[in-house]
Design a protein around this motif. Structure first.
Motif, PDB file in Angstrom:
ATOM      1  N   PHE A 138      21.716 -53.614 -16.705  1.00 57.53           N
ATOM      2  CA  PHE A 138      22.598 -52.540 -16.270  1.00 57.53           C
ATOM      3  C   PHE A 138      23.934 -52.656 -17.008  1.00 57.53           C
ATOM      4  CE2 PHE A 138      19.861 -53.168 -12.492  1.00 57.53           C
ATOM      5  CZ  PHE A 138      19.383 -51.872 -12.348  1.00 57.53           C
ATOM      6  N   TYR A 146      24.144 -56.098 -10.140  1.00 59.24           N
ATOM      7  CA  TYR A 146      22.700 -55.859 -10.108  1.00 59.24           C
ATOM      8  C   TYR A 146      22.014 -56.431 -11.345  1.00 59.24           C
ATOM      9  CZ  TYR A 146      23.623 -52.541  -6.322  1.00 59.24           C
ATOM     10  OH  TYR A 146      24.021 -51.968  -5.138  1.00 59.24           O
ATOM     11  N   VAL A 147      20.816 -56.998 -11.120  1.00 57.08           N
ATOM     12  CA  VAL A 147      19.990 -57.548 -12.196  1.00 57.08           C
ATOM     13  C   VAL A 147      18.548 -57.127 -11.961  1.00 57.08           C
ATOM     14  CG1 VAL A 147      19.010 -59.692 -13.125  1.00 57.08           C
ATOM     15  CG2 VAL A 147      21.464 -59.522 -12.729  1.00 57.08           C
ATOM     16  N   HIS A 148      17.868 -56.708 -13.007  1.00 58.08           N
ATOM     17  CA  HIS A 148      16.447 -56.382 -12.878  1.00 58.08           C
ATOM     18  C   HIS A 148      15.649 -57.648 -12.567  1.00 58.08           C
ATOM     19  CE1 HIS A 148      16.931 -52.290 -14.386  1.00 58.08           C
ATOM     20  NE2 HIS A 148      17.676 -52.771 -15.368  1.00 58.08           N
ATOM     21  N   TYR A 149      14.807 -57.569 -11.567  1.00 63.69           N
ATOM     22  CA  TYR A 149      13.985 -58.731 -11.196  1.00 63.69           C
ATOM     23  C   TYR A 149      13.126 -59.195 -12.371  1.00 63.69           C
ATOM     24  CZ  TYR A 149      10.089 -61.384  -9.261  1.00 63.69           C
ATOM     25  OH  TYR A 149       9.131 -62.343  -9.034  1.00 63.69           O
ATOM     26  N   ASP A 172      12.970 -53.859  -6.829  1.00 62.09           N
ATOM     27  CA  ASP A 172      12.738 -54.480  -8.130  1.00 62.09           C
ATOM     28  C   ASP A 172      14.030 -54.991  -8.769  1.00 62.09           C
ATOM     29  OD1 ASP A 172      13.894 -52.057  -8.586  1.00 62.09           O
ATOM     30  OD2 ASP A 172      12.486 -51.392 -10.127  1.00 62.09           O
ATOM     31  N   VAL A 173      15.097 -55.144  -7.939  1.00 66.33           N
ATOM     32  CA  VAL A 173      16.365 -55.655  -8.462  1.00 66.33           C
ATOM     33  C   VAL A 173      16.928 -56.733  -7.541  1.00 66.33           C
ATOM     34  CG1 VAL A 173      16.954 -53.468  -9.590  1.00 66.33           C
ATOM     35  CG2 VAL A 173      17.796 -53.936  -7.272  1.00 66.33           C
ATOM     36  N   LYS A 175      20.557 -58.014  -5.990  1.00 71.45           N
ATOM     37  CA  LYS A 175      21.919 -57.550  -5.750  1.00 71.45           C
ATOM     38  C   LYS A 175      22.809 -58.760  -5.486  1.00 71.45           C
ATOM     39  CE  LYS A 175      24.868 -54.671  -2.806  1.00 71.45           C
ATOM     40  NZ  LYS A 175      24.942 -53.783  -1.629  1.00 71.45           N
ATOM     41  N   ARG A 248      24.291 -60.953 -15.935  1.00 71.31           N
ATOM     42  CA  ARG A 248      25.276 -59.996 -15.405  1.00 71.31           C
ATOM     43  C   ARG A 248      26.493 -59.862 -16.316  1.00 71.31           C
ATOM     44  NH1 ARG A 248      26.393 -63.383 -10.657  1.00 71.31           N
ATOM     45  NH2 ARG A 248      27.904 -61.833  -9.950  1.00 71.31           N
TER      46      ARG A 248
END
Length: 528
Positions: A138, A146-149, A172-173, A175, A248
């Protein structure tokens, strides 16, 4: 008659004409050699002409190849070596922090958590794949939270630190709400309390060190306050914590306070903190606190939140006796005083100490002063239980080593240690010239010719995201070597002229790492 005419045609020339011809020949020979040597104005004129030429005269010209499917290989040059993908199990491979290797080293002083790099014959000479399903992170500032799993597929922290609000798993993320063990109300509220004592807002504090950082929420939330924090934590059973920080966009490294100095020069940070970092500050004759003192600037601040601070409230939760915790805090405060620190604040879970600006203001002299002549020569050097000496001052009001400007004025101001001639090979004049050069274009550090170029590029590829970019600036012959190796690494390359024109021997090579991931059903499936 014939002989007469022939003798007239070959009439002997006068010595003067021969001399003139010889002089003219010599003149033009010297003129040509002078211009070719680069000392004449010919090259300068050519450069100026190149700069002033209108590139739009032939706008439709295309110098790119129109037969991309055909690979042209010169017979005299071997084909570039092709590097295959590593097995998908190496997705999180970190060469000097491998668990199996770490367990072979002593556990005292966290030695097994320090860097232990593989031998030459153990190095991987393959491309580390990204996790299957990897997605572009992101953009900032959303990327802070937020990070993509798929990018960091590790859920252990969401379970083990659920109560402390470090990280949450949502669909799927992941937080990151900005929580922490010792700041359950969030990093912003925690920093606000620090700012009531520490002048964070006025530019006095620019650099910070977070020891045992977790997922680096403190550093992430300091960024919007114009403070850059370098965070570190060991790779342990929470191996993804530093990876979460980097994903991040927060500066962080895998590291630990163990037996080796931190890889930073002395007096490098304005502020340092430990938020329940579990470092035994009172142990080993205070060696860990002495290392923080080494990297902390005169007038800098150290924050301790967590054991043993507020032991009266938490002694039962921490499963320790009141007497034990009280003695530990007393020992830390004694060490701080011997390092010429003053406790400025203690309330609730937070205690703040400030390092004195010079040694003349110390209440008592440290019993042990380090004897090393170069306090910055710390790379892979063992720590000692001693205080790093500060530069001498002439008065009690002077800052040891010189007072730094507040940020942003500090950015281009001549550093005090440079102005005082304390940095070998760097003068105030050369520093200003370098500043001008950086404003004009990127300047690179000198190459380390001791390292294998293939090893360097493979390591760059390992830490580079899919579709990440690398910019090389060097001489043409070096960039051609890089380009040849890159040809077998799934890198797209493009050579560009120096910004000052095509006649400058230094060129720019721009590289984009192709998107590919580990697992089946992708570009690596045929290789595994």
């Amino acid at each position: 008659m014939g002989n007469k005419h022939n003798s007239a045609g070959f009439k002997t020339r006068s010595p003067l004409s021969i001399f003139i011809v010889i002089c003219l020949c010599c003149f033009f020979y010297i003129l040509g050699a002078w211009q070719k040597s680069g000392f004449g104005k010919g090259d300068g004129i050519a450069v100026q002409m190149s700069k002033q030429a209108d590139c739009q005269i032939f706008p439709d010209l295309n110098f790119e190849t129109h037969h991309n499917d055909v690979e042209i290989i010169e017979p005299s040059k071997p084909k570039a070596k092709v590097f295959k993908p590593c097995d998908a199990k190496y997705t999180d491979y970190t060469p000097c922090q491998e668990q199996d290797r770490a367990m072979k080293f002593p556990r005292e002083n966290m030695i097994y958590r320090e860097r232990h790099c593989p031998r030459e014959e153990e190095k991987l000479h393959c491309l580390i794949p990204a996790p299957k399903g990897y997605t572009t992170p992101f953009p900032w500032p959303k990327g802070r939270d937020y990070v993509h799993y798929a990018n960091v597929p590790h859920k252990s922290l969401t379970v083990e630190k659920a109560v402390q609000n470090w990280v949450q798993f949502q669909g799927d993320v992941f937080k990151f709400p900005g929580g922490g063990t010792m700041f359950p109300q969030g990093a912003d509220a925690y920093i606000d309390e620090l700012a009531s004592v520490i002048p964070i807002a006025d530019g006095s504090v620019r650099t910070a060190l977070d020891t045992g950082c977790g997922v680096a929420s403190w550093g992430a939330y300091l960024m919007k306050r114009n403070v850059l924090a370098m965070s570190f934590a060991p790779r342990d059973n929470h191996e993804a914590q530093v990876q979460f920080a980097l994903e991040r966009g927060v500066p962080a490294v895998i590291g630990v306070l163990g037996s080796i100095h931190l890889p930073y020069p002395s007096r490098a940070f304005d502020m340092a903190q430990c938020s329940r970092c579990l470092i035994p500050w009172a142990a080993n004759d205070g060696i860990f606190l002495m290392e923080v003192d080494r990297v902390l600037r005169p007038g800098g601040y150290w924050i301790l939140s967590g054991p043993p601070i507020n032991w009266k409230t938490y002694y039962q939760t921490w499963k320790r006796s009141k007497a034990d915790l009280q003695a530990e805090q007393r020992r830390i405060e004694e060490l701080a005083e011997s390092l010429c620190w003053e406790k400025k604040y203690e309330k609730g879970d937070i205690a703040i100490f400030r390092k004195k600006a010079n040694n003349k203001n110390c209440r008592r002299k440290s019993a042990s002063i380090c004897e090393s002549k170069d306090a910055d020569d710390v790379w892979y050097k063992e720590m000692e239980a001693c205080k790093t000496p500060l530069p001498e001052v002439n008065s009690a009001n002077e800052v040891a080593g010189g007072e730094l400007k507040k940020f942003p004025e500090r950015l281009f101001a001549i550093p005090p240690r440079v102005a005082k001639g304390l940095v070998e090979g760097v003068t105030a004049e050369s520093f200003q010239e370098d500043n001008k050069l950086w404003k004009k274009h990127i300047n690179a550090y000198k190459r380390n010719n001791k390292c294998n170029l293939e090893d360097i590029l493979l390591e760059m590829d390992r830490i580079l995201r899919p579709e990440g970019i690398v910019i090389f600036r060097d001489e043409v012959d070096v960039l051609n070597k890089v380009k040849k190796i890159a040809g077998g690494m799934r890198w797209d390359t493009k050579m560009m002229d120096h910004e000052d024109g095509p006649l400058v021997p230094e060129k720019i090579l721009v590289v984009v790492k192709q998107y590919w991931v580990g697992g089946t059903g992708n570009s690596t499936s045929s290789d595994q």
